[in-house]
Design a protein around this motif. Sequence first.
Motif, mmCIF file in Angstrom:
data_model
loop_
_atom_site.group_PDB
_atom_site.id
_atom_site.type_symbol
_atom_site.label_atom_id
_atom_site.label_comp_id
_atom_site.label_asym_id
_atom_site.label_seq_id
_atom_site.Cartn_x
_atom_site.Cartn_y
_atom_site.Cartn_z
ATOM 1 N N ALA A 69 0.856 -1.195 0.244
ATOM 2 C CA ALA A 69 -0.095 -0.021 0.190
ATOM 3 C C ALA A 69 0.772 1.342 -0.128
ATOM 4 O O ALA A 69 0.566 2.275 -0.636
ATOM 5 C CB ALA A 69 -0.935 0.031 1.219
ATOM 6 N N ASP A 70 2.046 1.102 0.745
ATOM 7 C CA ASP A 70 2.906 2.371 0.799
ATOM 8 C C ASP A 70 3.652 2.520 -0.497
ATOM 9 O O ASP A 70 3.758 3.829 -1.017
ATOM 10 C CB ASP A 70 4.089 2.336 1.921
ATOM 11 C CG ASP A 70 3.492 2.389 3.086
ATOM 12 O OD1 ASP A 70 2.239 2.882 3.573
ATOM 13 O OD2 ASP A 70 4.283 1.801 4.087
ATOM 14 N N VAL A 71 3.983 1.558 -1.106
ATOM 15 C CA VAL A 71 4.535 1.751 -2.706
ATOM 16 C C VAL A 71 3.613 2.290 -3.684
ATOM 17 O O VAL A 71 3.995 3.043 -4.298
ATOM 18 C CB VAL A 71 5.043 0.252 -3.081
ATOM 19 C CG1 VAL A 71 5.360 0.429 -4.566
ATOM 20 C CG2 VAL A 71 6.006 -0.042 -2.131
ATOM 21 N N ASP A 76 1.531 7.329 -6.604
ATOM 22 C CA ASP A 76 0.302 8.204 -6.682
ATOM 23 C C ASP A 76 -0.755 7.422 -7.497
ATOM 24 O O ASP A 76 -1.474 7.801 -8.370
ATOM 25 C CB ASP A 76 0.698 9.339 -7.595
ATOM 26 C CG ASP A 76 -0.248 10.498 -7.458
ATOM 27 O OD1 ASP A 76 -0.797 10.543 -6.295
ATOM 28 O OD2 ASP A 76 -0.466 11.398 -8.249
ATOM 29 N N LEU A 77 -0.944 6.151 -6.844
ATOM 30 C CA LEU A 77 -1.987 5.257 -7.444
ATOM 31 C C LEU A 77 -3.179 5.104 -6.383
ATOM 32 O O LEU A 77 -2.977 4.799 -5.341
ATOM 33 C CB LEU A 77 -1.373 4.207 -8.012
ATOM 34 C CG LEU A 77 -0.453 3.923 -9.141
ATOM 35 C CD1 LEU A 77 0.049 2.501 -9.445
ATOM 36 C CD2 LEU A 77 -1.331 4.494 -10.324
ATOM 37 N N GLY A 96 -7.931 -0.977 -9.506
ATOM 38 C CA GLY A 96 -7.839 0.389 -9.550
ATOM 39 C C GLY A 96 -7.864 0.696 -10.913
ATOM 40 O O GLY A 96 -7.706 -0.157 -11.885
ATOM 41 N N GLN A 97 -7.376 1.957 -11.422
ATOM 42 C CA GLN A 97 -7.138 2.688 -12.689
ATOM 43 C C GLN A 97 -5.606 2.562 -13.058
ATOM 44 O O GLN A 97 -4.753 2.889 -12.097
ATOM 45 C CB GLN A 97 -7.818 3.908 -12.827
ATOM 46 C CG GLN A 97 -9.476 3.914 -12.634
ATOM 47 C CD GLN A 97 -10.160 3.248 -13.767
ATOM 48 O OE1 GLN A 97 -9.627 3.252 -14.651
ATOM 49 N NE2 GLN A 97 -11.254 2.393 -13.018
ATOM 50 N N ASP A 98 -5.444 2.475 -14.289
ATOM 51 C CA ASP A 98 -4.084 2.678 -14.813
ATOM 52 C C ASP A 98 -2.983 1.868 -14.114
ATOM 53 O O ASP A 98 -1.928 2.205 -13.641
ATOM 54 C CB ASP A 98 -3.535 4.241 -14.682
ATOM 55 C CG ASP A 98 -4.525 5.125 -15.438
ATOM 56 O OD1 ASP A 98 -5.011 4.764 -16.461
ATOM 57 O OD2 ASP A 98 -4.724 6.221 -14.912
ATOM 58 N N LEU A 99 -3.360 0.734 -13.891
ATOM 59 C CA LEU A 99 -2.310 -0.333 -13.249
ATOM 60 C C LEU A 99 -1.347 -0.887 -14.286
ATOM 61 O O LEU A 99 -0.407 -1.921 -13.790
ATOM 62 C CB LEU A 99 -3.256 -1.460 -12.723
ATOM 63 C CG LEU A 99 -4.029 -1.014 -11.564
ATOM 64 C CD1 LEU A 99 -4.793 -2.393 -10.632
ATOM 65 C CD2 LEU A 99 -3.262 -0.430 -10.306
#
Length: 211
Positions: A69-71, A76-77, A96-99
């Motif tokens: 989660a930190d990474v 910025d995802l 999520g988006q843009d993975l």
Amino acid sequence: MKKALASAKTIDEAVDKALQELGVTKERVSVRVLEEPSKGFLGLIGTRDAKVEVELNYDPVEEGRSFLADVLRQMDLQVTIETAKQSDHYQFNMIGQDLGMVIGRRGHTLDSLQYLVNVVANKHSDKHVRIILDAENYRAKRKEALEKLAARLAHKAIQTRRNVRLEPMSAAERKVIHAFLQSRSEVVTFSEGEEPHRYIVVSPKTKEASR
């Protein structure tokens, strides 16, 4: 191990303060009471607060999830991580988006991130846990693509009676190819080369193959 010391008028209040500092729930910690609260003489003089030590119980899966989660935040995802317990591993599904940047070319970034998550998760764990990362169902889609490739190249090896060499792949992807073609009686597979350039060779059994 992460610990927090806290003092308050009651033990429960002191524990709550320590939990807030650690940012976890009570189920994830061990509590040790260092000092009982005391009202003192006539309830006024010599009063003493309760003092506790709260220690975070190490959870390798939660540690791995927290690291991931930190990474993702640093990238910025905005990603939701779903954890699923499987028979021999845990699976972190990223939604999520843009993975695409998390997956990388042919899953290389995803594999590297998975390696780091496993290192962090098992750093202080007495029992090894295995964690598999996935994003946008990439693993299943890639497995399907590899199996189609394996079937096509096995057919080519049989038709040409020549060994067919695949491009270099990760150990996990080579395992998919080997497993898929294991039931094919017309061909045999083996790996050659050194990491990270190790590759699979599909060889026909019908006749001694020409290299």
